[in-house]
Scaffold this active site. Structure first.
Site, mmCIF file in Angstrom:
data_model
loop_
_atom_site.group_PDB
_atom_site.id
_atom_site.type_symbol
_atom_site.label_atom_id
_atom_site.label_comp_id
_atom_site.label_asym_id
_atom_site.label_seq_id
_atom_site.Cartn_x
_atom_site.Cartn_y
_atom_site.Cartn_z
ATOM 1 N N TYR A 150 -0.805 98.220 109.613
ATOM 2 C CA TYR A 150 -0.718 99.570 109.878
ATOM 3 C C TYR A 150 -0.546 99.557 111.279
ATOM 4 O O TYR A 150 0.551 98.685 111.659
ATOM 5 C CB TYR A 150 -2.120 100.073 109.804
ATOM 6 C CG TYR A 150 -2.801 99.412 108.376
ATOM 7 C CD1 TYR A 150 -2.411 99.951 107.244
ATOM 8 C CD2 TYR A 150 -4.029 98.945 108.596
ATOM 9 C CE1 TYR A 150 -2.972 99.366 106.055
ATOM 10 C CE2 TYR A 150 -4.867 98.449 107.508
ATOM 11 C CZ TYR A 150 -4.341 98.672 106.259
ATOM 12 O OH TYR A 150 -4.926 98.440 105.033
ATOM 13 N N VAL A 190 -9.680 96.890 103.835
ATOM 14 C CA VAL A 190 -11.175 97.191 104.669
ATOM 15 C C VAL A 190 -12.276 96.435 103.885
ATOM 16 O O VAL A 190 -13.348 96.903 104.640
ATOM 17 C CB VAL A 190 -11.352 98.812 104.747
ATOM 18 C CG1 VAL A 190 -10.324 99.647 105.615
ATOM 19 C CG2 VAL A 190 -11.545 99.366 103.483
HETATM 20 N N1 GLN Z 1 -9.286 102.171 99.542
HETATM 21 C C1 GLN Z 1 -9.041 102.275 100.913
HETATM 22 C C2 GLN Z 1 -8.702 103.631 101.242
HETATM 23 O O1 GLN Z 1 -8.012 104.163 100.339
HETATM 24 C C3 GLN Z 1 -7.882 101.213 101.368
HETATM 25 C C4 GLN Z 1 -7.966 101.198 102.776
HETATM 26 C C5 GLN Z 1 -7.731 99.934 103.254
HETATM 27 O O2 GLN Z 1 -8.008 98.779 102.756
HETATM 28 N N2 GLN Z 1 -7.257 100.099 104.665
HETATM 29 O O3 GLN Z 1 -9.141 104.148 102.085
#
Ligand code: GLN
Length: 308
Positions: A244, A262
């Site tokens: 990101y 995450v």
């Molecule tokens: N499932 C998580 C979401 O949609 C994935 C986000 C992530 O891993 N950065 O927020």
């Protein structure tokens, strides 16, 4: 001869002072329940040898790492046509940001932010018709590349995310308003949350991503999953967008194509040599594993493997 096990053991010791830093993702309540102080790291070489340290058999929610696998499937099906719906530029924004989408007519910057992965899931849903078929295809692919038919998803995490997925619902609805989602929004979200809640260990992830290090071909069983050119593209997007708005940071400190989730996992690819996976649930402010990033930085420093 590189002493991989020694390098991993040294990393294990050196990350200990940082193991309590950062915060576990809690916007998905089921994810907040994990033991925050876990650490695991695995690497798998082309000849099948693998090295591990920490809780490398513990399964965790792969979350956004699944975006690499869905992007791979969608590229295989749609080829470059996919880029009509999703771009390939870094966003410079958090993974769940809505801001750019409004300005850019519902076309997400890349397949590794949430909006982009939701569009990719929508494209897969168009091909496979319903939630179950689509998810079976994604899971089947992950089982194949892992050479392990037992890999599955965590229903509790899935449901928890579905119940609390307000931002993702906002992203999907906004894109639908720009005609960039073809299927029913709720079906797309259910499928997206399902693939985010697939659970794997670092051992499994470092095996599963070998094809990305080897031009799309699994170096152990010689199965070809994508073309060399597509593998090159996926690695490029991992390098530039895999973390990101911290993708530059990751390239600067680690110097490998990588993708975080995450759940605390990160995969990284050393082209033509190996695949790596780390896991540590506490995240930095960008939503990437804090200790996992440090561990990968230590690895490239100690081993000398980096694409730069
Ligand atoms: N499932 C998580 C979401 O949609 C994935 C986000 C992530 O891993 N950065 O927020």
């Amino acid at each position: 001869m590189i002493q991989y096990q020694e390098i991993l053991n040294d990393i294990y010791n050196e990350i200990q002072p940082f193991i309590n830093e950062g915060k576990v993702a809690n916007y998905i309540p089921a994810l907040a329940k994990v033991d925050p102080d876990q650490f695991a790291m695995s690497l798998t070489l082309f000849d099948g040898r693998s090295f591990h340290v920490g809780c490398s058999d513990n399964k965790f929610s792969i979350q956004s790492i699944s975006k690499v696998f869905t992007f791979t499937r969608a590229l295989d099906i749609y080829s470059t046509e996919l880029y009509n719906k999703v771009g390939k530029e870094p966003s410079g924004d958090p993974f769940n940001s809505l801001i750019q989408l409004e300005h850019e007519y519902g076309i997400p910057r890349n397949p590794f932010i949430n909006a982009g992965a939701i569009v990719v899931t929508d494209a897969l849903l168009t091909k496979y018709k319903n939630i179950d078929n689509t998810f079976d295809n994604i899971l089947g692919f992950i089982r194949d590349i892992s050479d392990d038919q037992t890999i599955d998803f965590d229903k509790e995490v899935w449901f928890s995310e579905y119940k609390h997925g307000f931002r993702n619902a906002a992203l999907a609805n906004l894109m639908k308003s720009f005609n960039n989602i073809d299927n029913n929004v709720d079906d797309v979200l259910k499928t997206y949350f399902k693939h985010c809640s697939i659970t794997m260990s670092t051992k499994e992830l470092s095996r599963a991503t070998l094809f990305l290090a080897n031009h799309g071909v699994d170096p152990i069983n010689q199965k070809q999953y994508i073309t060399p050119q597509q593998a090159k593209r996926i690695n490029a997007v991992m390098l530039t967008c895999g973390h990101y708005d911290a993708s530059g940071e990751f390239a600067f400190h680690v110097g490998l194509p990588g993708k975080s989730g995450v759940g605390g996992g990160i995969i990284a690819v050393v082209p033509k040599v190996m695949s790596l996976a780390v896991f540590s649930p506490r995240l930095n402010s960008w939503g990437n594993s804090l200790v996992g990033t440090k561990a990968l930085e230590l690895f490239t420093t100690k081993s000398g493997f980096s694409i730069f």
